[in-house]
Design an enzyme around this catalytic site. Sequence first.
Site, PDB file in Angstrom:
ATOM      1  N   ASP A  60     -14.083   2.554   5.225  1.00 52.23           N
ATOM      2  CA  ASP A  60     -13.381   2.045   4.038  1.00 52.23           C
ATOM      3  C   ASP A  60     -13.803   0.599   3.766  1.00 52.23           C
ATOM      4  O   ASP A  60     -12.992  -0.227   3.360  1.00 52.23           O
ATOM      5  CB  ASP A  60     -11.864   2.141   4.236  1.00 52.23           C
ATOM      6  CG  ASP A  60     -11.100   2.105   2.915  1.00 52.23           C
ATOM      7  OD1 ASP A  60     -11.755   2.083   1.840  1.00 52.23           O
ATOM      8  OD2 ASP A  60      -9.855   2.093   2.954  1.00 52.23           O
ATOM      9  N   GLY A  95       0.861  -1.192   0.000  1.00 52.19           N
ATOM     10  CA  GLY A  95       0.000   0.000   0.000  1.00 52.19           C
ATOM     11  C   GLY A  95       0.888   1.229   0.000  1.00 52.19           C
ATOM     12  O   GLY A  95       2.107   1.115  -0.189  1.00 52.19           O
TER      13      GLY A  95
HETATM   14  P1  ADP Z   1      -4.136  -0.292   2.721  1.00 52.64           P
HETATM   15  O1  ADP Z   1      -4.458   0.686   3.778  1.00 52.64           O
HETATM   16  O2  ADP Z   1      -2.912   0.117   1.938  1.00 52.64           O
HETATM   17  O3  ADP Z   1      -5.284  -0.599   1.832  1.00 52.64           O
HETATM   18  P2  ADP Z   1      -4.499  -2.926   3.866  1.00 52.64           P
HETATM   19  O4  ADP Z   1      -4.624  -3.022   5.336  1.00 52.64           O
HETATM   20  O5  ADP Z   1      -5.757  -3.025   3.102  1.00 52.64           O
HETATM   21  O6  ADP Z   1      -3.710  -1.614   3.497  1.00 52.64           O
HETATM   22  O7  ADP Z   1      -3.475  -4.053   3.370  1.00 52.64           O
HETATM   23  C1  ADP Z   1      -2.966  -4.137   2.040  1.00 52.64           C
HETATM   24  C2  ADP Z   1      -2.861  -5.574   1.582  1.00 52.64           C
HETATM   25  O8  ADP Z   1      -2.000  -6.335   2.447  1.00 52.64           O
HETATM   26  C3  ADP Z   1      -4.165  -6.327   1.602  1.00 52.64           C
HETATM   27  O9  ADP Z   1      -4.884  -6.114   0.424  1.00 52.64           O
HETATM   28  C4  ADP Z   1      -3.721  -7.781   1.753  1.00 52.64           C
HETATM   29  O10 ADP Z   1      -3.329  -8.312   0.518  1.00 52.64           O
HETATM   30  C5  ADP Z   1      -2.509  -7.661   2.649  1.00 52.64           C
HETATM   31  N1  ADP Z   1      -2.908  -7.813   4.042  1.00 52.64           N
HETATM   32  C6  ADP Z   1      -3.261  -6.842   4.903  1.00 52.64           C
HETATM   33  N2  ADP Z   1      -3.603  -7.330   6.096  1.00 52.64           N
HETATM   34  C7  ADP Z   1      -3.479  -8.672   6.016  1.00 52.64           C
HETATM   35  C8  ADP Z   1      -3.715  -9.768   6.924  1.00 52.64           C
HETATM   36  N3  ADP Z   1      -4.129  -9.558   8.176  1.00 52.64           N
HETATM   37  N4  ADP Z   1      -3.505 -11.016   6.485  1.00 52.64           N
HETATM   38  C9  ADP Z   1      -3.102 -11.233   5.214  1.00 52.64           C
HETATM   39  N5  ADP Z   1      -2.867 -10.272   4.323  1.00 52.64           N
HETATM   40  C10 ADP Z   1      -3.058  -8.992   4.701  1.00 52.64           C
HETATM   41 MG    MG Z   2      -6.919  -1.719   1.874  1.00 55.62          MG
END
Ligand code: ADP
Ligand code: MG
Length: 609
Positions: free
Chosen positions: A454, A340
Amino acid sequence: MPNPAAHLPFYYGSISRSDAEEYLKLAGMSDGLFLLRQCLRSLGGYVLSIVQNLQFYHYPIERQLNGTYAVAGGKAHCGPEELCEFYSKDADGLCCTLRKPCNRPGGVGPQPGIFDSIRENMVREYIQQTWNLEGDALEQAIISQAPQVEKLIATTAHEKMVWYHGPISREQAESRLYSGAQPDGKFLMRESKEKNSYALSLVYGKTVYHYRIVQDKAGKYFIEDGTKFDTLWQLVEYLKLKPDGLIYYLKESTPNPSMTAAAAPVPPVHPSAMAPKKLTSQNSDGYTPDPTGIGNKTRILPMDTPCYESPYSDPEELKDKKLFLKRSNLIVDEVELGAGNFGCVRKGVYKMRKKQIDVAIKMLKSGNEKTAKEDMMREAYIMHQLDNPYIVRVIGLCEAEALMLVMEMASGGPLNKFLYSKRDEVPVNNVVELMHQVAIGMKFLEEKNFVHRDLAARNVLLVNQHYAKISDFGLSKALAADDSYYLAKTTGKWPLKWYAPECILFRKFSSKGDVWSYGVTMWEAFTYGQKPYKKMKGPEVIAFIEEGKRMECPPKCPPEMYKLMQQCWTFKWEDRPDFVAVETLIRTYYYSIAARTEEEPVTVKKTPA
Ligand code: ADP
Ligand code: MG
């Protein structure tokens, strides 16, 4: 699970053949007079009782493996109502067409079957004992898994019946039957020494007769040359009505002395079903190979996974619960799970007192400005307060080579990507099941007075194909106790296509705004990962909505689910349903399809040694 015939005025529930004939006599015996009743032999089946020429005809309706209903040799129909509708126009092999429903007399409801009246308690007790859950974790397991658990216990329900005596010998059975009075029809059931076989011991003329009950290849139970049944308790209920080849019918059960109070026997769940709480590993598709080797793959329920309950549900582990974690307890893998703006998400392991858990670690890029760090701390702080099986839990923060947010691992990845890549394999019922779980998580959030801001398919992560968790609390806010919304000071980098009108127009964020986003998430899910409002830009979407337009029903989406989406997209937030209502609506639909379709077998799993 609701009975798909329960609402029909000519459905009588679990009544006997002779009672059915009495009702038909009372209603006048005209040609084509009919009623529907529960089949006492097959789970989910019915019997159609019809009058023709002053004679009674009884046609069993079986629920077939694909969830349709049919009279033996007849056409398949999607439900009992549709089936009756069909036969009212075309006799198609029956004695005549259905002409006049024999409705229940005023004040008479459908007669509950033996299993109907105890199923709710059984589901609760079963979940409580099998997964050792209590409080919220128990309630959420009941809500989310009742249909699967019901199927599981229907086959073990006899173990909770007073007449079931377990693995006692023939001699013990005789001594129990000979003690006290010995009326004809006094009986008990026991497990016999041979595998998968049981015995029915019955008194007649002061003598005990023993009948062997065996299973056929399809798993149905029967006594030599007798009727076949899905379950042992149905066999007993049926033989209470007629002997069906036995010397006498079953009349009076001999209570198992090892069962406590007659009213509500505490279920001694079969040892093989007393499964171990948790699996240490599993496939991300939510199945493990069947340990019995029959070839079926068995389905894992959310409660079988290590991340159903909080890692701190064990009081020993709770002693160490802190927001900041020791770097020495954390192993960070090279594997990247996602990325991200903030940096990347890596795989890892976190060592606790008694166990190690798989974690996902959100790493803040070094050189990020102060606000990014504050944002991540805020996200951690919010998530740390939320403990729900359908929300990704935060284990804590760790400040070392980077600032790291340590979370439970949801290895199946984001919902939109998963559904897109498996669009030809995942049935629509599976999508309903996952969206129901998201609704449970959101209802929890609403109750706790948090707004997510979100919610989108990209932020719903899967533990496996049948288990979803809400994640990404980067924009979330905790509302003050007496606030119903959060007022954003300025507009930010917002996911406009997921936002309700009041969010965009007045920067007002409440759970009702999350309900709108839930509708868009549903649309993404039922399109198997398409992008909403395809080529439109944010401002065009706002105009589109203000004109009263909404996205169309996705091709595979059931009308009931599209209707719910449209309710979520109610323009005025005051008129929009809240998550309590949304969860109830999707639950009702989910239970109804779970009742109609025969799913993959669900079994409680043993922990690999
Ligand atoms: P952002 O705020 O950038 O959208 P996210 O929290 O949605 O961040 O995380 C980005 C990506 O990281 C997710 O789309 C997923 O692929 C991976 N990810 C995030 N949290 C987890 C988790 N708890 N377990 C597995 N993958 C995760
Ligand atoms: Mg996200």
